[in-house]
Motif scaffolding. Structure first.
Motif, PDB file in Angstrom:
ATOM      1  N   ASN A 270      18.090  -5.098  35.390  1.00 45.75           N
ATOM      2  CA  ASN A 270      16.996  -5.740  34.674  1.00 45.75           C
ATOM      3  C   ASN A 270      17.570  -6.943  33.941  1.00 45.75           C
ATOM      4  O   ASN A 270      18.545  -6.807  33.192  1.00 45.75           O
ATOM      5  CB  ASN A 270      16.402  -4.774  33.641  1.00 45.75           C
ATOM      6  CG  ASN A 270      15.812  -3.550  34.290  1.00 45.75           C
ATOM      7  OD1 ASN A 270      14.868  -3.655  35.060  1.00 45.75           O
ATOM      8  ND2 ASN A 270      16.370  -2.392  33.980  1.00 45.75           N
ATOM      9  N   ILE A 271      16.982  -8.100  34.159  1.00 48.37           N
ATOM     10  CA  ILE A 271      17.396  -9.304  33.439  1.00 48.37           C
ATOM     11  C   ILE A 271      16.130  -9.833  32.756  1.00 48.37           C
ATOM     12  O   ILE A 271      15.539 -10.833  33.158  1.00 48.37           O
ATOM     13  CB  ILE A 271      18.041 -10.332  34.389  1.00 48.37           C
ATOM     14  CG1 ILE A 271      19.086  -9.657  35.285  1.00 48.37           C
ATOM     15  CG2 ILE A 271      18.679 -11.469  33.578  1.00 48.37           C
ATOM     16  CD1 ILE A 271      19.711 -10.558  36.316  1.00 48.37           C
ATOM     17  N   CYS A 272      15.701  -9.083  31.753  1.00 48.66           N
ATOM     18  CA  CYS A 272      14.392  -9.300  31.132  1.00 48.66           C
ATOM     19  C   CYS A 272      14.247 -10.660  30.470  1.00 48.66           C
ATOM     20  O   CYS A 272      13.148 -11.225  30.462  1.00 48.66           O
ATOM     21  CB  CYS A 272      14.105  -8.185  30.131  1.00 48.66           C
ATOM     22  SG  CYS A 272      13.991  -6.561  30.920  1.00 48.66           S
ATOM     23  N   HIS A 273      15.325 -11.206  29.929  1.00 45.53           N
ATOM     24  CA  HIS A 273      15.211 -12.477  29.204  1.00 45.53           C
ATOM     25  C   HIS A 273      14.885 -13.653  30.131  1.00 45.53           C
ATOM     26  O   HIS A 273      14.467 -14.713  29.651  1.00 45.53           O
ATOM     27  CB  HIS A 273      16.473 -12.763  28.390  1.00 45.53           C
ATOM     28  CG  HIS A 273      17.703 -12.993  29.200  1.00 45.53           C
ATOM     29  ND1 HIS A 273      18.401 -11.960  29.793  1.00 45.53           N
ATOM     30  CD2 HIS A 273      18.351 -14.127  29.520  1.00 45.53           C
ATOM     31  CE1 HIS A 273      19.440 -12.467  30.443  1.00 45.53           C
ATOM     32  NE2 HIS A 273      19.428 -13.775  30.296  1.00 45.53           N
TER      33      HIS A 273
ATOM     34  N   ASN B 179      13.003 -12.798  33.058  1.00 46.54           N
ATOM     35  CA  ASN B 179      11.924 -12.198  33.858  1.00 46.54           C
ATOM     36  C   ASN B 179      12.324 -11.943  35.307  1.00 46.54           C
ATOM     37  O   ASN B 179      11.578 -12.251  36.234  1.00 46.54           O
ATOM     38  CB  ASN B 179      10.658 -13.072  33.794  1.00 46.54           C
ATOM     39  CG  ASN B 179      10.191 -13.287  32.382  1.00 46.54           C
ATOM     40  OD1 ASN B 179      10.099 -12.355  31.596  1.00 46.54           O
ATOM     41  ND2 ASN B 179       9.940 -14.537  32.022  1.00 46.54           N
ATOM     42  N   GLN B 180      13.521 -11.390  35.500  1.00 51.73           N
ATOM     43  CA  GLN B 180      14.003 -11.101  36.850  1.00 51.73           C
ATOM     44  C   GLN B 180      14.595  -9.700  36.926  1.00 51.73           C
ATOM     45  O   GLN B 180      14.987  -9.125  35.914  1.00 51.73           O
ATOM     46  CB  GLN B 180      15.093 -12.094  37.270  1.00 51.73           C
ATOM     47  CG  GLN B 180      14.616 -13.500  37.462  1.00 51.73           C
ATOM     48  CD  GLN B 180      15.728 -14.419  37.950  1.00 51.73           C
ATOM     49  OE1 GLN B 180      16.854 -14.010  38.197  1.00 51.73           O
ATOM     50  NE2 GLN B 180      15.402 -15.688  38.093  1.00 51.73           N
ATOM     51  N   ILE B 181      14.642  -9.197  38.144  1.00 49.06           N
ATOM     52  CA  ILE B 181      15.452  -8.031  38.466  1.00 49.06           C
ATOM     53  C   ILE B 181      16.321  -8.421  39.655  1.00 49.06           C
ATOM     54  O   ILE B 181      15.956  -9.295  40.440  1.00 49.06           O
ATOM     55  CB  ILE B 181      14.633  -6.771  38.804  1.00 49.06           C
ATOM     56  CG1 ILE B 181      13.771  -6.984  40.047  1.00 49.06           C
ATOM     57  CG2 ILE B 181      13.803  -6.318  37.621  1.00 49.06           C
ATOM     58  CD1 ILE B 181      13.202  -5.716  40.637  1.00 49.06           C
ATOM     59  N   TYR B 182      17.488  -7.814  39.751  1.00 49.89           N
ATOM     60  CA  TYR B 182      18.366  -7.983  40.910  1.00 49.89           C
ATOM     61  C   TYR B 182      18.546  -6.621  41.531  1.00 49.89           C
ATOM     62  O   TYR B 182      18.972  -5.693  40.853  1.00 49.89           O
ATOM     63  CB  TYR B 182      19.738  -8.511  40.486  1.00 49.89           C
ATOM     64  CG  TYR B 182      19.876 -10.005  40.535  1.00 49.89           C
ATOM     65  CD1 TYR B 182      20.799 -10.598  41.387  1.00 49.89           C
ATOM     66  CD2 TYR B 182      19.103 -10.823  39.736  1.00 49.89           C
ATOM     67  CE1 TYR B 182      20.935 -11.976  41.441  1.00 49.89           C
ATOM     68  CE2 TYR B 182      19.232 -12.196  39.781  1.00 49.89           C
ATOM     69  CZ  TYR B 182      20.157 -12.757  40.634  1.00 49.89           C
ATOM     70  OH  TYR B 182      20.288 -14.110  40.669  1.00 49.89           O
TER      71      TYR B 182
END
Length: 140
Positions: free
Chosen positions: A64-67, A69-72
């Motif tokens: 989760n790369i919330c800052h 707005n992405q997920i990998y």
């Protein structure tokens, strides 16, 4: 979506020919196309960036790369064959052992975290699926 492509004790890295992080190393990875499954996206990105065909695709890590707005979603796969070499988004591709990883030249934190988890899991002999978070970088 991205992929750790294994070939014996080595993994496939790509040196970026685009910004951000031009000239730094990464795993084959990128955004999904509209209507594309995550598995097809991982295969396509590996072919486009590294000229490689993969097999045995298995989910490995979700970040989760919330800052931003992405997920990998990162997969593991075996190298089936190498075709025409690096694509237009890569300056070069290289198979590396753990000792050959250019840690100071890894393009993105999510890629560095994926690689650290992978080599730790490889030493243990098991690759469980895991979920992690990548927060904003600290500014000093």
């Amino acid at each position: 979506v991205g992929c750790i492509v294994e070939h014996g004790d080595r993994i496939l890295l790509c040196r970026r020919a685009i910004d951000p992080c031009y000239g730094k190393w990464t795993l084959p990875a990128g955004y999904l196309e509209n209507g594309e499954t995550v598995g097809c996206g991982a295969e396509r990105e590996t072919q486009e960036e590294a000229g490689a065909r993969i097999e045995g695709l298995a989910p490995y890590r979700l970040f989760n790369i919330c800052h931003i707005n992405q997920i990998y979603l990162m997969f593991r796969a075996r190298l089936a064959d190498v075709g025409g070499g690096p694509g237009r988004e890569s300056l070069e591709v290289r198979l590396c052992t753990e000792a050959q990883i250019p840690w100071e030249q890894i393009a993105f934190r999510v890629i560095a975290e994926t690689l650290r988890a992978y080599f730790r899991d490889r030493r243990c002999g098991a690759f469980p699926f895991g979920i992690g978070d990548i927060g904003p970088a600290e500014v000093k």
